[in-house]
Design an enzyme around this catalytic site. Structure first.
Site, PDB file in Angstrom:
ATOM      1  N   GLU A   1       2.089 -34.247  19.987  1.00 15.46           N
ATOM      2  CA  GLU A   1       3.158 -33.267  19.792  1.00 15.46           C
ATOM      3  C   GLU A   1       2.813 -32.281  18.688  1.00 15.46           C
ATOM      4  O   GLU A   1       3.402 -32.305  17.614  1.00 15.46           O
ATOM      5  CB  GLU A   1       4.498 -33.964  19.522  1.00 15.46           C
ATOM      6  CG  GLU A   1       4.379 -35.190  18.664  1.00 15.46           C
ATOM      7  CD  GLU A   1       5.703 -35.853  18.362  1.00 15.46           C
ATOM      8  OE1 GLU A   1       6.624 -35.837  19.183  1.00 15.46           O
ATOM      9  OE2 GLU A   1       5.797 -36.400  17.244  1.00 15.46           O
ATOM     10  N   PRO A   2       1.873 -31.404  18.971  1.00 16.75           N
ATOM     11  CA  PRO A   2       1.480 -30.402  17.991  1.00 16.75           C
ATOM     12  C   PRO A   2       2.531 -29.301  17.849  1.00 16.75           C
ATOM     13  O   PRO A   2       3.162 -28.908  18.837  1.00 16.75           O
ATOM     14  CB  PRO A   2       0.196 -29.818  18.585  1.00 16.75           C
ATOM     15  CG  PRO A   2       0.383 -29.977  20.067  1.00 16.75           C
ATOM     16  CD  PRO A   2       1.123 -31.266  20.248  1.00 16.75           C
ATOM     17  N   GLY A   3       2.730 -28.830  16.645  1.00 15.46           N
ATOM     18  CA  GLY A   3       3.601 -27.678  16.409  1.00 15.46           C
ATOM     19  C   GLY A   3       2.761 -26.554  15.820  1.00 15.46           C
ATOM     20  O   GLY A   3       2.404 -25.586  16.500  1.00 15.46           O
ATOM     21  N   ARG A   4       2.429 -26.757  14.548  1.00 13.85           N
ATOM     22  CA  ARG A   4       1.659 -25.761  13.796  1.00 13.85           C
ATOM     23  C   ARG A   4       0.419 -25.271  14.538  1.00 13.85           C
ATOM     24  O   ARG A   4       0.175 -24.073  14.620  1.00 13.85           O
ATOM     25  CB  ARG A   4       1.237 -26.406  12.476  1.00 13.85           C
ATOM     26  CG  ARG A   4       0.547 -25.508  11.492  1.00 13.85           C
ATOM     27  CD  ARG A   4       0.009 -26.342  10.314  1.00 13.85           C
ATOM     28  NE  ARG A   4       1.015 -27.288   9.868  1.00 13.85           N
ATOM     29  CZ  ARG A   4       1.927 -27.032   8.934  1.00 13.85           C
ATOM     30  NH1 ARG A   4       1.935 -25.879   8.320  1.00 13.85           N
ATOM     31  NH2 ARG A   4       2.811 -27.951   8.608  1.00 13.85           N
TER      32      ARG A   4
ATOM     33  N   ARG B   1       7.215 -20.965   2.407  1.00 10.07           N
ATOM     34  CA  ARG B   1       6.274 -22.082   2.317  1.00 10.07           C
ATOM     35  C   ARG B   1       5.512 -22.175   1.005  1.00 10.07           C
ATOM     36  O   ARG B   1       5.164 -23.258   0.562  1.00 10.07           O
ATOM     37  CB  ARG B   1       5.325 -22.085   3.516  1.00 10.07           C
ATOM     38  CG  ARG B   1       6.105 -22.348   4.825  1.00 10.07           C
ATOM     39  CD  ARG B   1       5.221 -22.658   6.008  1.00 10.07           C
ATOM     40  NE  ARG B   1       4.529 -23.911   5.850  1.00 10.07           N
ATOM     41  CZ  ARG B   1       3.256 -24.024   5.500  1.00 10.07           C
ATOM     42  NH1 ARG B   1       2.513 -22.948   5.316  1.00 10.07           N
ATOM     43  NH2 ARG B   1       2.722 -25.208   5.356  1.00 10.07           N
TER      44      ARG B   1
ATOM     45  N   CYS C   1      16.045 -12.572  -5.849  1.00  8.11           N
ATOM     46  CA  CYS C   1      16.320 -12.808  -7.265  1.00  8.11           C
ATOM     47  C   CYS C   1      15.944 -14.230  -7.656  1.00  8.11           C
ATOM     48  O   CYS C   1      16.818 -15.046  -7.973  1.00  8.11           O
ATOM     49  CB  CYS C   1      17.787 -12.555  -7.555  1.00  8.11           C
ATOM     50  SG  CYS C   1      18.213 -10.862  -7.234  1.00  8.11           S
ATOM     51  N   GLU C   2      14.660 -14.528  -7.568  1.00  6.22           N
ATOM     52  CA  GLU C   2      14.112 -15.834  -7.933  1.00  6.22           C
ATOM     53  C   GLU C   2      12.697 -15.590  -8.423  1.00  6.22           C
ATOM     54  O   GLU C   2      11.911 -14.962  -7.715  1.00  6.22           O
ATOM     55  CB  GLU C   2      13.991 -16.752  -6.694  1.00  6.22           C
ATOM     56  CG  GLU C   2      15.274 -17.141  -6.025  1.00  6.22           C
ATOM     57  CD  GLU C   2      16.088 -18.155  -6.817  1.00  6.22           C
ATOM     58  OE1 GLU C   2      15.501 -18.917  -7.608  1.00  6.22           O
ATOM     59  OE2 GLU C   2      17.321 -18.155  -6.648  1.00  6.22           O
TER      60      GLU C   2
ATOM     61  N   TYR D   1       6.571 -22.304  11.100  1.00  9.40           N
ATOM     62  CA  TYR D   1       7.449 -22.586   9.958  1.00  9.40           C
ATOM     63  C   TYR D   1       7.701 -21.358   9.069  1.00  9.40           C
ATOM     64  O   TYR D   1       7.876 -21.501   7.868  1.00  9.40           O
ATOM     65  CB  TYR D   1       6.882 -23.757   9.130  1.00  9.40           C
ATOM     66  CG  TYR D   1       6.633 -24.984   9.968  1.00  9.40           C
ATOM     67  CD1 TYR D   1       7.694 -25.713  10.475  1.00  9.40           C
ATOM     68  CD2 TYR D   1       5.335 -25.389  10.285  1.00  9.40           C
ATOM     69  CE1 TYR D   1       7.468 -26.834  11.273  1.00  9.40           C
ATOM     70  CE2 TYR D   1       5.107 -26.502  11.091  1.00  9.40           C
ATOM     71  CZ  TYR D   1       6.178 -27.215  11.575  1.00  9.40           C
ATOM     72  OH  TYR D   1       5.958 -28.315  12.367  1.00  9.40           O
TER      73      TYR D   1
HETATM   74  C1  LIG Z   1       6.954 -31.578  12.589  1.00  8.27           C
HETATM   75  C2  LIG Z   1       6.633 -32.617  13.552  1.00  8.27           C
HETATM   76  C3  LIG Z   1       5.560 -32.434  14.432  1.00  8.27           C
HETATM   77  C4  LIG Z   1       4.660 -31.244  14.395  1.00  8.27           C
HETATM   78  O1  LIG Z   1       3.889 -31.196  13.242  1.00  8.27           O
HETATM   79  P1  LIG Z   1       2.812 -30.028  13.086  1.00  8.27           P
HETATM   80  O2  LIG Z   1       2.215 -30.255  11.756  1.00  8.27           O
HETATM   81  O3  LIG Z   1       3.544 -28.749  13.158  1.00  8.27           O
HETATM   82  O4  LIG Z   1       1.837 -30.184  14.201  1.00  8.27           O
HETATM   83  C5  LIG Z   1       5.349 -33.411  15.384  1.00  8.27           C
HETATM   84  N1  LIG Z   1       6.142 -34.499  15.443  1.00  8.27           N
HETATM   85  C6  LIG Z   1       7.163 -34.702  14.607  1.00  8.27           C
HETATM   86  C7  LIG Z   1       7.988 -35.911  14.733  1.00  8.27           C
HETATM   87  C8  LIG Z   1       7.428 -33.777  13.627  1.00  8.27           C
HETATM   88  O5  LIG Z   1       8.443 -33.994  12.788  1.00  8.27           O
END
Ligand SMILES: *Cc1c(COP(=O)(O)O)cnc(C)c1O
Length: 441
Positions: free
Chosen positions: A299-302, A339, A370-371, A400
């Site tokens: 489950e890749p996001g980034r 980030r 303002c930080e 993100y």
């Molecule tokens: C955030 C998250 C991801 C994705 O992580 P990346 O670093 O964006 O690949 C996958 N699984 C779970 C449960 C997450 O919380």
């Protein structure tokens, strides 16, 4: 972790410099895009997103055949167009709130292919997800399991669930993005016996169907052995559950977290190579333990969206404090990229309309909030001539950034403009002052 050897100092192949000395992204002149859409501006390279999806799907199919799944962790960047692209590419998705589910539904995404995460789903979330036919819950803890069982029972269905297990692995990344340790707020730990206990509970409940297990060790992980260690712990657990309950695991979700290149010194992770390595380990280990090979999901996001993104700003105040520091202020800040403020994350920035000038001035690129902590990045080399009106590009902002954007100081959030085939289109329009006050009664 395997790394690709070819590197450019512009980080990613979709970043180039044109003959006019401007920074180009996905083949388009960023100065032109800044002019056309205004700044601050999020850009996203649609082909790169699709290419990343295909890299994962091809690698997982090659390694696991039809017993492989790729889920896009949509918290990285969540808006309708992204879910349409994911559907077209045959990706499943992770969601963490009713808001993300709703967005996916509005995009026409088949929610049967969605996995609902989060360490604290509210009863309203659970009800909303079940009503809309969510595929799977990834259950964090026993309390939540009972809540899902009750709500599913009340609706007369049996809900498929995975259990989030904490394997006790420390990926040695930044603490705030490390999630697999025993004392994490996420999941049930193997070490404390709570993981085994919750499996027993899940198997005893009438309105949930236990489909398998999930773990996620953290983010921005550059070491493959961390995944192998997690797989070792999880497969051992899967074997123990078979012995203890006669339970056969259908799905083992190994999580996301592959690192991406924010700065030159980061390696570029070889996604296919690492998946192949994990696959051969998992196959050997399941044989050794004498357990059935479950469906394996990633489950890749980034790593799906990060380097598909770039943020453009216009420089405003340039303040040089002799003997101390130089500041270049931009028209965005922690409201569109929190980030650095949150994690000290590194980024690469350029003066997009001055790519041929020597980068001979170190400065902090700061936002307009303002930080004092409203910093995009420190010690950024930019040309000394940088002044009001120049375009400042921050690379690798596809993950993100938009999804963490806020309205602090009542600053409207930037639009998301997609780049495709030498053209551009708006996927999320710019927030207006009307939008900002629209909720006030
Ligand atoms: C955030 C998250 C991801 C994705 O992580 P990346 O670093 O964006 O690949 C996958 N699984 C779970 C449960 C997450 O919380």
């Amino acid at each position: 972790m395997n790394f690709c050897t070819e590197k450019t100092d512009l980080l990613c192949e979709n970043v180039t410099v044109g003959e006019n000395g401007h920074l180009y992204f996905a083949g388009l002149d960023t100065a032109f895009l800044a002019e056309k859409y205004g700044t601050p501006l999020y850009l996203m390279d649609e082909d790169r997103i699709r290419n990343r999806c295909r890299t994962y799907i091809d690698a997982v199919t090659e390694a696991f055949g039809d017993k492989g799944l790729v889920l896009y962790a949509s918290k990285a960047a969540s808006f309708k167009r992204i879910y349409e692209i994911m559907a077209e590419e045959g990706m499943g998705i992770d969601v963490v709130s009713s808001g993300e589910i709703c967005t996916a539904l509005k995009a026409g995404f088949d929610i049967q292919n969605a996995f609902f995460h989060s360490n604290n789903k509210t009863d309203a979330d659970i009800k909303y997800a079940i009503e809309n036919g969510i595929g799977y819950f990834v259950v964090d803890n026993a309390e939540e399991l009972y809540a899902i069982n009750d709500i599913a029972g009340g609706m007369g269905i049996s809900q498929k669930v995975l259990l989030r297990i904490t394997p006790g692995i420390d990926p040695h990344t930044f603490a705030a993005v490390s999630t697999g340790k025993v004392d994490s707020k996420f999941g049930s730990a193997i070490e404390t016996g709570q993981a085994k206990e919750i499996v027993g509970t899940a198997l005893s409940l009438e309105n949930v169907h236990l489909s398998g297990f999930h773990c996620h060790i953290g983010s921005q992980v550059f070491e493959a052995d961390v995944y192998l260690k997690a797989a070792e712990a999880m497969l051992g657990f899967i074997k123990d559950m078979k012995d203890a309950y006669g339970y056969t695991t259908e799905i083992f979700d190994i999580g996301g977290g592959f690192g991406v290149r924010y700065v030159e010194s980061h390696g570029e992770v070889d996604i296919a190579g690492n998946i192949a390595q994990i696959a051969s380990y998992v196959k050997a280990k399941t044989d050794e333990l004498g357990i059935e090979m479950p469906t394996i999901s990633f489950e890749p996001g980034r790593s799906i969206v990060a380097d598909s993104g770039m943020t453009l700003y216009t420089a405003g105040t340039v303040k040089k404090i002799p003997g101390f520091i130089n500041y270049v202020s931009v028209d965005g800040g922690m409201t569109d990229n929190v980030r650095f403020a949150m994690y000290g994350s590194p980024y690469t920035l350029f003066a997009a309309n001055k790519m041929e000038e020597e980068r001979n001035m170190l400065c902090s690129v700061v936002g307009r909030c303002c930080e004092s902590g409203d910093i995009i990045q420190e010690k950024v080399p930019l040309p000394e001539s940088v002044c009001r009106g120049d375009i400042i590009a921050c690379l690798t902002t596809g993950a993100y950034n938009y999804s963490m954007a806020s309205n602090y100081n009542r600053i409207p959030r930037p639009p998301v403009v997609m780049l495709k085939d030498g053209d551009s289109y708006v996927a999320v329009r710019r927030e207006t002052l009307e939008d900002l006050t629209g909720l006030d009664v």
